[in-house]
Design an enzyme around this catalytic site. Structure first.
Site, short mmCIF file in Angstrom:
data_model
loop_
_atom_site.label_atom_id
_atom_site.label_comp_id
_atom_site.label_asym_id
_atom_site.label_seq_id
_atom_site.Cartn_x
_atom_site.Cartn_y
_atom_site.Cartn_z
CG ASP A 237 -5.97 -6.27 6.91
OD1 ASP A 237 -5.34 -6.20 7.98
OD2 ASP A 237 -6.81 -5.43 6.54
CE LYS B 225 7.82 -11.91 -14.84
NZ LYS B 225 8.28 -11.45 -16.13
CG PHE C 254 -2.73 5.31 13.37
CD1 PHE C 254 -1.89 5.07 14.45
CD2 PHE C 254 -2.82 6.60 12.88
CE1 PHE C 254 -1.16 6.09 15.02
CE2 PHE C 254 -2.09 7.63 13.44
CZ PHE C 254 -1.25 7.38 14.52
CG ASN D 16 -0.14 -0.07 2.50
OD1 ASN D 16 0.55 0.88 2.84
ND2 ASN D 16 -0.20 -1.19 3.21
CE LYS E 235 -10.86 -1.27 12.00
NZ LYS E 235 -10.46 -0.64 10.74
N1 CTP Z 1 -2.91 -3.88 12.38
C1 CTP Z 1 -2.11 -4.84 12.92
N2 CTP Z 1 -1.92 -6.03 12.29
C2 CTP Z 1 -2.54 -6.29 11.13
C3 CTP Z 1 -3.40 -5.32 10.56
C4 CTP Z 1 -3.55 -4.12 11.22
O1 CTP Z 1 -1.54 -4.62 13.99
N3 CTP Z 1 -2.35 -7.45 10.52
C5 CTP Z 1 -3.09 -2.60 13.09
C6 CTP Z 1 -2.68 -1.37 12.31
O2 CTP Z 1 -1.33 -1.04 12.55
C7 CTP Z 1 -3.61 -0.30 12.83
C8 CTP Z 1 -4.87 -1.08 13.15
O3 CTP Z 1 -4.47 -2.43 13.34
O4 CTP Z 1 -3.17 0.29 14.02
C9 CTP Z 1 -5.87 -0.92 12.04
O5 CTP Z 1 -6.31 -2.09 11.61
P1 CTP Z 1 -7.26 -2.28 10.36
O6 CTP Z 1 -6.56 -3.04 9.32
O7 CTP Z 1 -7.90 -0.99 9.99
O8 CTP Z 1 -8.34 -3.13 11.13
P2 CTP Z 1 -8.96 -4.51 10.82
O9 CTP Z 1 -9.17 -5.15 12.13
O10 CTP Z 1 -8.14 -5.26 9.84
O11 CTP Z 1 -10.35 -4.08 10.18
P3 CTP Z 1 -10.74 -3.76 8.67
O12 CTP Z 1 -11.78 -4.75 8.39
O13 CTP Z 1 -11.25 -2.36 8.72
O14 CTP Z 1 -9.51 -3.88 7.81
#
Ligand code: CTP
Length: 401
Positions: free
Chosen positions: A280, A289, A324, A211, A338
């Protein structure tokens, strides 16, 4: 009155072409109120004449171990005792090697061994020298012993090539000096773990999912927390922005590496701020490749990564956890959900569709949410936002003490 008013900075100059930049650095430090003395190697004195430093600093330059007319027979001890901070900029591979192995064959390396004050080293050399395993091992060793390493930066090098090896930006070095000398501050004695930047999940050996996060928010938090006296560990993903050099940084690539680095450093931390945009999803490792023909890209096997923050929430104890969130709808409700789900004390939420709040921007706006309040944050510089977040954390800490 300058921010470094009355502080004694011993500036070590070794024989890198970047030595000419130390003149400007000396000027910046003096302008901020510091008293600067320069110690240089004889080779450095061939690149920049000591007279220039003497004129700039108003102080004699120290160079020889055994000058014929000695003012002070124990010059290296005297200099070491005098210094509030010893800054070696630029530092060559040769100096770094000597410092790491305890060789003391000139005034600057001898002073390094006798100094008690904090030491910062700003390396500058050809990128291949910098990447040489022996230089890297020496740097690691020095870091382990508490020496601050700033840079090097990436760009054009004196040898005509370009790459990693340039002396770090002078502002970065200056900020590091200020950060170290301005302790104690409102976060003195506190340990803060901060994550920043994106992660990369490789699809095959040459492509990845990521990202546009640059790490700027986390870097601001780390730099300011450190200058407020905190002991900071910064875990960050790949980015073109330089992290604050005076903060202990661990660079990772994947979400899994980030999880390991964060969870390993978590037990000691009083505060953990997850500003990283952790992927995620990840994929199984594929060597080589993937060719367009023959393998179906649509069948990529996405698997969820470990939610680091949720994991930290489960083992929270007395730690303060900050997250965040990026939400395009129902910002506040989603962020609150969250915050509760991950057992957080605070969350900052923004909507990337709003002007000035896209990934990587220098500014942000949104809401800073705790169990008690929702504070609207108008569009502002990320440095300002970092200050607001840290100030709020200082308040929370003062109530829990
Ligand atoms: N975060 C984390 N580990 C992950 C993904 C996210 O620690 N694998 C942390 C990010 O650093 C941020 C927060 O979780 O502080 C935000 O997570 P986000 O991805 O927005 O939340 P999700 O629970 O994945 O919900 P969404 O469905 O909105 O993606």
């Amino acid at each position: 009155m300058g921010i470094l008013y009355g502080r004694h900075i011993l500036l070590g100059v070794t024989a890198s072409v970047a030595a000419y930049k130390s003149c400007e650095l000396a000027r910046m430090l003096i302008k901020a109120g510091a008293v600067v003395r320069v110690v240089m190697t004889e080779h450095a004195a061939e690149l920049v004449r000591p007279l220039l430093f003497e004129t700039l600093t108003g102080n004699k330059v120290f160079m020889e171990m055994f000058p014929e007319m000695r003012d002070d027979p124990m010059e290296h001890i005297g200099l070491a005792d005098w210094a509030d901070l010893f800054l070696i900029a630029p530092a060559t591979a040769n100096f770094i090697g000597k410092a790491a192995s305890g060789v003391a064959d000139d005034l600057i390396s001898t002073t390094f061994l006798t100094v008690d004050s904090p030491v910062i080293i700003a390396p500058a050399m050809n990128s291949r020298m910098w990447q040489d395993p022996s230089v890297q091992a020496n740097i690691e060793l020095l870091q382990e012993r508490g020496v601050g390493i700033i840079g090097p930066g990436t760009g054009e090098l004196a040898c005509g090539t370009s790459g990693e090896g340039r002396l770090a930006n002078l502002d970065t070095i200056f900020d590091a000096v200020v950060g170290i000398l301005n302790k104690p501050g409102p976060l003195s004695g506190r340990k803060i773990l901060i994550s920043a930047g994106p992660t990369r999940e490789f699809i095959d050996e040459v492509r990845f999912i990521s990202n546009p996060s640059t790490g700027r928010m986390g870097f601001m938090l780390a730099g300011i927390a450190s200058s407020w006296g905190a002991e900071v560990v910064l875990v960050h993903g790949p980015t073109h922005i330089e992290p604050p050099g005076f903060v202990r940084s661990i660079e990772v690539i994947s979400a899994e590496e980030m999880a390991t680095a964060v969870l390993n450093n978590a037990p000691d931390a009083d505060i953990i701020i997850m500003a990283a945009a952790v992927s995620d999803w990840t994929l199984p490792r594929i060597d080589g490749k993937i060719k367009k023909k023959g393998r179906d890209f649509q069948k990529l096997e996405l698997r969820p990564t470990k939610d680091i923050l949720a994991e930290l929430g489960k083992q929270k104890g007395t730690k303060i956890l900050v997250g965040f969130a990026v939400e395009t709808e129902n910002m506040i409700e989603n962020a609150r959900e969250k915050m509760n789900r991950k057992n957080l004390d605070m969350i900052f939420v923004n909507n990337p569709r709003e002007a000035g709040t896209t990934f990587g921007a220098a500014t942000n706006a949104g809401y800073l949410i705790t169990s008690r309040e929702e504070r609207k944050i108008p569009l502002m510089d990320k440095g300002e936002l970092a200050r607001i977040i840290l100030k709020r954390l200082v308040d929370i800490l003062s109530k829990t003490d």
